[in-house]
Design an enzyme around this catalytic site. Structure first.
Site, PDB file in Angstrom:
ATOM      1  N   HIS A  18      26.421  44.896  37.564  1.00 28.33           N
ATOM      2  CA  HIS A  18      27.261  44.620  36.405  1.00 28.33           C
ATOM      3  C   HIS A  18      27.688  43.150  36.459  1.00 28.33           C
ATOM      4  O   HIS A  18      28.103  42.651  37.509  1.00 28.33           O
ATOM      5  CB  HIS A  18      28.487  45.534  36.418  1.00 28.33           C
ATOM      6  N   ASN A  47      30.864  38.793  30.277  1.00 29.51           N
ATOM      7  CA  ASN A  47      30.946  40.187  30.712  1.00 29.51           C
ATOM      8  C   ASN A  47      30.832  41.090  29.482  1.00 29.51           C
ATOM      9  O   ASN A  47      31.730  41.108  28.642  1.00 29.51           O
ATOM     10  CB  ASN A  47      32.290  40.389  31.424  1.00 29.51           C
ATOM     11  N   CYS A  55      32.690  49.641  32.313  1.00 26.86           N
ATOM     12  CA  CYS A  55      31.568  48.810  32.792  1.00 26.86           C
ATOM     13  C   CYS A  55      30.563  49.597  33.631  1.00 26.86           C
ATOM     14  O   CYS A  55      29.469  49.101  33.917  1.00 26.86           O
ATOM     15  CB  CYS A  55      32.095  47.622  33.574  1.00 26.86           C
TER      16      CYS A  55
HETATM   17  N1  ACO Z   1      42.298  28.781  32.088  1.00 26.52           N
HETATM   18  C1  ACO Z   1      43.129  28.089  32.847  1.00 26.52           C
HETATM   19  N2  ACO Z   1      44.076  28.653  33.629  1.00 26.52           N
HETATM   20  C2  ACO Z   1      44.133  29.998  33.633  1.00 26.52           C
HETATM   21  C3  ACO Z   1      43.272  30.795  32.872  1.00 26.52           C
HETATM   22  C4  ACO Z   1      42.326  30.132  32.060  1.00 26.52           C
HETATM   23  N3  ACO Z   1      41.458  30.800  31.283  1.00 26.52           N
HETATM   24  N4  ACO Z   1      43.573  32.097  33.086  1.00 26.52           N
HETATM   25  C5  ACO Z   1      44.567  32.125  33.971  1.00 26.52           C
HETATM   26  N5  ACO Z   1      44.930  30.836  34.293  1.00 26.52           N
HETATM   27  C6  ACO Z   1      45.974  30.414  35.209  1.00 26.52           C
HETATM   28  C7  ACO Z   1      47.051  31.431  35.397  1.00 26.52           C
HETATM   29  O1  ACO Z   1      48.015  31.353  34.366  1.00 26.52           O
HETATM   30  C8  ACO Z   1      47.619  31.035  36.721  1.00 26.52           C
HETATM   31  O2  ACO Z   1      48.464  29.939  36.552  1.00 26.52           O
HETATM   32  P1  ACO Z   1      49.808  29.781  37.412  1.00 26.52           P
HETATM   33  O3  ACO Z   1      49.357  29.671  38.839  1.00 26.52           O
HETATM   34  O4  ACO Z   1      50.430  28.558  36.866  1.00 26.52           O
HETATM   35  O5  ACO Z   1      50.601  31.037  37.168  1.00 26.52           O
HETATM   36  C9  ACO Z   1      46.399  30.543  37.487  1.00 26.52           C
HETATM   37  O6  ACO Z   1      45.406  30.228  36.492  1.00 26.52           O
HETATM   38  C10 ACO Z   1      45.835  31.586  38.430  1.00 26.52           C
HETATM   39  O7  ACO Z   1      45.746  32.807  37.698  1.00 26.52           O
HETATM   40  P2  ACO Z   1      45.132  34.087  38.343  1.00 26.52           P
HETATM   41  O8  ACO Z   1      45.117  35.196  37.329  1.00 26.52           O
HETATM   42  O9  ACO Z   1      45.796  34.344  39.640  1.00 26.52           O
HETATM   43  O10 ACO Z   1      43.650  33.563  38.577  1.00 26.52           O
HETATM   44  P3  ACO Z   1      42.552  34.153  39.486  1.00 26.52           P
HETATM   45  O11 ACO Z   1      42.174  33.161  40.498  1.00 26.52           O
HETATM   46  O12 ACO Z   1      42.877  35.543  39.948  1.00 26.52           O
HETATM   47  O13 ACO Z   1      41.344  34.256  38.457  1.00 26.52           O
HETATM   48  C11 ACO Z   1      40.188  35.934  37.187  1.00 26.52           C
HETATM   49  C12 ACO Z   1      41.451  35.089  37.307  1.00 26.52           C
HETATM   50  C13 ACO Z   1      39.015  35.023  36.926  1.00 26.52           C
HETATM   51  C14 ACO Z   1      40.351  36.897  36.021  1.00 26.52           C
HETATM   52  C15 ACO Z   1      40.001  36.689  38.521  1.00 26.52           C
HETATM   53  O14 ACO Z   1      41.157  37.409  38.859  1.00 26.52           O
HETATM   54  C16 ACO Z   1      38.857  37.609  38.483  1.00 26.52           C
HETATM   55  O15 ACO Z   1      37.716  37.180  38.527  1.00 26.52           O
HETATM   56  N6  ACO Z   1      39.122  38.922  38.445  1.00 26.52           N
HETATM   57  C17 ACO Z   1      38.114  39.889  38.251  1.00 26.52           C
HETATM   58  C18 ACO Z   1      38.374  40.479  36.943  1.00 26.52           C
HETATM   59  C19 ACO Z   1      37.165  40.626  36.082  1.00 26.52           C
HETATM   60  O16 ACO Z   1      36.125  40.025  36.230  1.00 26.52           O
HETATM   61  N7  ACO Z   1      37.364  41.476  35.105  1.00 26.52           N
HETATM   62  C20 ACO Z   1      36.370  41.727  34.152  1.00 26.52           C
HETATM   63  C21 ACO Z   1      36.583  43.036  33.539  1.00 26.52           C
HETATM   64  S1  ACO Z   1      36.482  44.308  34.697  1.00 26.52           S
HETATM   65  C22 ACO Z   1      34.947  44.483  35.126  1.00 26.52           C
HETATM   66  O17 ACO Z   1      34.055  44.124  34.442  1.00 26.52           O
HETATM   67  C23 ACO Z   1      34.725  45.084  36.439  1.00 26.52           C
END
Ligand code: ACO
Length: 321
Positions: A248, A278, A111
């Site tokens: 980004h 993204n 990215c």
């Molecule tokens: N829909 C519904 N529930 C979901 C989904 C979904 N799409 N995805 C995960 N869940 C659930 C999980 O299973 C988990 O359930 P549980 O509590 O029963 O185990 C719960 O939601 C929480 O999951 P987490 O992974 O802890 O969710 P989090 O609040 O961390 O959000 C996310 C996930 C959005 C990916 C977050 O971590 C984030 O924004 N991270 C940044 C990563 C990113 O943007 N990466 C992009 C690529 S890298 C880059 O471009 C820099």
């Protein structure tokens, strides 16, 4: 002496996939995706390729700059989702647009790829090795995403963006910072090929993108503001001097976290991830093109561009439009 962006272009696949469409594939909801990421829809390839999208974006950037493909001396494509290992995407784009004399090669810094490619063009053009460059970021991430994994398939989109740059005595890029931390590569990864030959058959560890979302989130919110402050200090600017922060487009909460850490109003952080998701290395040049074509970039404005992602890689640049 510096380099200046003279033209911008972008291209997106025709098909739009909404959060509601994804609810038919995985157990998720529009509300969850919007609340956690800010993403409402994304463009997904149904035939467009990295090369076709990037060639279209490059063609538009040249048209916007009023330049011909045959004049281009350097063509860089940042991507982490090429169709082919060889030849590189940049050579295929060169052929598609007719940039006959351009030296063409790819660069992968995920990215942060577009920003790293822009910095590479800066080094070549500012030093006088080449007079100009086409710098593109393109991705078809839909082919490396696991469409059964709700934790990742909701995040990404396909697309390409490009800028055409020339040497400039007036404004342009004022300074860069770049960083890489390979010790943390495991938080976001995807293998490209298995090791398979007459002597070994070693399966791939990660055929599709695998991500520790929380780690990526924490990295971005911590390191990106630090690198923005670093480049501002290096160029003798403060946050008040900057009109727009073109980041980004990973997700809305990351951008909000960065704005908060820098104590800057969110309205100086343009966003398009709600419509495109993204797009990794394509995110910054597509957003720049949208801002440019909407007339939001005025001569003399100061911008910060900041990319961050797998590697881990991150960097920022200050430029005067
Ligand atoms: N829909 C519904 N529930 C979901 C989904 C979904 N799409 N995805 C995960 N869940 C659930 C999980 O299973 C988990 O359930 P549980 O509590 O029963 O185990 C719960 O939601 C929480 O999951 P987490 O992974 O802890 O969710 P989090 O609040 O961390 O959000 C996310 C996930 C959005 C990916 C977050 O971590 C984030 O924004 N991270 C940044 C990563 C990113 O943007 N990466 C992009 C690529 S890298 C880059 O471009 C820099």
């Amino acid at each position: 002496m510096s380099i200046k962006i003279i033209g911008t272009g972008s291209a997106l696949p025709q098909k739009t996939v909404t959060n509601y469409d994804l609810m038919e594939l995985v157990d998720t909801s529009d509300e969850w995706i919007k609340e956690r990421t800010g993403i409402g829809s994304r463009h997904i390839s149904t035939g467009e390729t990295l090369v076709s999208l990037t060639a279209e974006a490059c063609g538009k950037a040249l048209e916007n700059a009023g330049r011909e493909a045959a004049e281009v001396e350097l063509l860089l494509v940042a991507t982490c989702s090429p169709e082919r290992g060889i030849p590189c995407a940049a050579c295929q784009v060169q052929s598609a647009i007719g940039a006959k004399q351009a030296v063409a090669f790819d660069l992968n810094a995920a990215c942060a790829g577009f920003l790293f490619a822009l910095n590479t063009a800066y080094a070549y053009v500012e030093s006088g090795i080449y007079k100009n460059a086409l710098v593109a970021g393109g991705e078809v991430l839909s082919k490396i995403v696991d469409w059964t994994d709700r934790g990742t398939c909701i995040l990404f989109g396909d697309g390409a963006g490009a800028v055409y740059v020339e040497k400039s005595d007036n404004g342009g890029v004022l300074g860069f910072v770049q960083h890489s931390d390979g010790t943390r590569g495991d938080v976001l990864k995807c293998d490209s090929r298995a090791l398979k030959n007459p002597y070994v058959d070693q399966p791939m560890e990660t055929e599709y993108v695998q991500m520790d979302g929380r780690e990526v989130f924490a990295f971005a919110v911590r390191q990106v503001p630090a690198s923005i402050l670093e480049v501002l200090s290096k160029t003798g600017n403060s946050v008040e001097d900057i009109d727009l922060f073109v980041l980004h487009q990973a997700n809305k909460r990351i951008i909000e976290g960065i704005a908060k850490r820098l104590s800057i109003n969110l309205d100086r952080f343009p966003v398009n991830l709600d419509r495109v998701g993204n797009m990794s290395s394509a995110a910054i040049p597509v957003l720049l093109d949208e801002l440019n074509r909407a007339g939001r970039l005025k001569a003399g404005m100061k911008l910060v561009l900041s990319g961050f992602g797998a590697g881990l890689t991150y960097g920022a640049c200050v430029m005067e439009w």
